[in-house]
Write an enzyme that holds these catalytic residues in place. Sequence first.
Site, PDB file in Angstrom:
ATOM      1  N   GLU A 150      61.269  70.623  -2.822  1.00 59.23           N
ATOM      2  CA  GLU A 150      61.022  71.322  -1.566  1.00 59.23           C
ATOM      3  C   GLU A 150      61.601  70.515  -0.403  1.00 59.23           C
ATOM      4  OE1 GLU A 150      57.125  73.317   0.615  1.00 59.23           O
ATOM      5  OE2 GLU A 150      56.887  71.458  -0.518  1.00 59.23           O
ATOM      6  N   LYS A 164      57.890  81.354  -0.241  1.00 60.07           N
ATOM      7  CA  LYS A 164      56.611  80.748  -0.617  1.00 60.07           C
ATOM      8  C   LYS A 164      55.436  81.604  -0.161  1.00 60.07           C
ATOM      9  CE  LYS A 164      54.208  76.280  -0.095  1.00 60.07           C
ATOM     10  NZ  LYS A 164      54.271  74.999   0.653  1.00 60.07           N
ATOM     11  N   CYS A 201      55.805  74.301  -4.461  1.00 56.29           N
ATOM     12  CA  CYS A 201      54.780  73.315  -4.110  1.00 56.29           C
ATOM     13  C   CYS A 201      53.331  73.818  -4.203  1.00 56.29           C
ATOM     14  CB  CYS A 201      55.073  72.755  -2.721  1.00 56.29           C
ATOM     15  SG  CYS A 201      54.238  71.177  -2.378  1.00 56.29           S
TER      16      CYS A 201
END
Length: 315
Positions: free
Chosen positions: A77, A149, A190
């Site tokens: 990321e 995300k 993440c």
Amino acid sequence: MRFCLSLTHSQITPLIAPIRSKSARIIAGESNMAANSLRVAAAQMTSINDLAANFATCSRLVKEAAAGGAKLICFPESFSFIGAKDGDSLKVAEPLEGPIMKQYCSLARETGIWLSLGGFQEKGSDDEHLFNTHVVVDDAGNIRSTYRKIHLFDVDVPGGRSYKEGSFTEAGKNVVAIDSPVGRLGLTVCYDLRFPEIYQQLRFQHEAQVLLVPSAFTKVTGQAHWEILLRARAIETQCYVIGSAQAGKHNDTRESHGETLIIDPWGTVVSRLPDPLSTGITIADIDFSLIDSVRAKMPIAKHRKPVEFWKSASL
């Protein structure tokens, strides 16, 4: 048999020739294995607030991965930029057609390798927001797929700083999987790792074989949970999991855990960097016969209950 390799920049140059030789022997002696496996690389780095310096690091790691025979390299990321202060990411955010991403597309084309670019600062719907976007680029330099995300990191880390990703980031809405030379990829970023539902969707609704988790876990949360969560996702989905990590101190206020890992469908760590904070790559083979074997011997896809069952089950 499964071939795996962990390399840092200082180690790889003298090892490339023998790796190629060893690979040739493996392929000659185990043609069935070669037919059922393909090589991937996971990168670890310490991104800073310098786009050119980060691109130079990524470029070097891509070339090392290509030299090691990898068909795909996965970056962490925020691979292209980590700001020194709040608001810096908004200043560099660009559309996917912008010059930053074009550089990486050219890099993929020049080296002939697929890139997983997790956590790119894609320009949002207004000047106050961006998307944290996982971009997959093929070996011809074309953007094949993007995932924005979904789970945003708004957390006061125990013993650490406060993070408010949602204050400047728009959440994505779609679960994304894509076919690639190394199998069907499930894309996440993440903090998604803490939410097993998305990985269940990727495995059972989108038929993923390899789950990508580009991350910048904090030092505190990474030490406590990073490897455990990655292995849990691998075990419960019977997929390979690639956890590419930011590592070390980015600036005076931000530090990442590191520890880049590749995990097989049985939950075994098959490759990791020897130094959890170094910049480098780790390489392993995706063994499709192992995926099939684990799923056949432990048929959870057949045994799992549909969502409707749990909605109607009595408490």
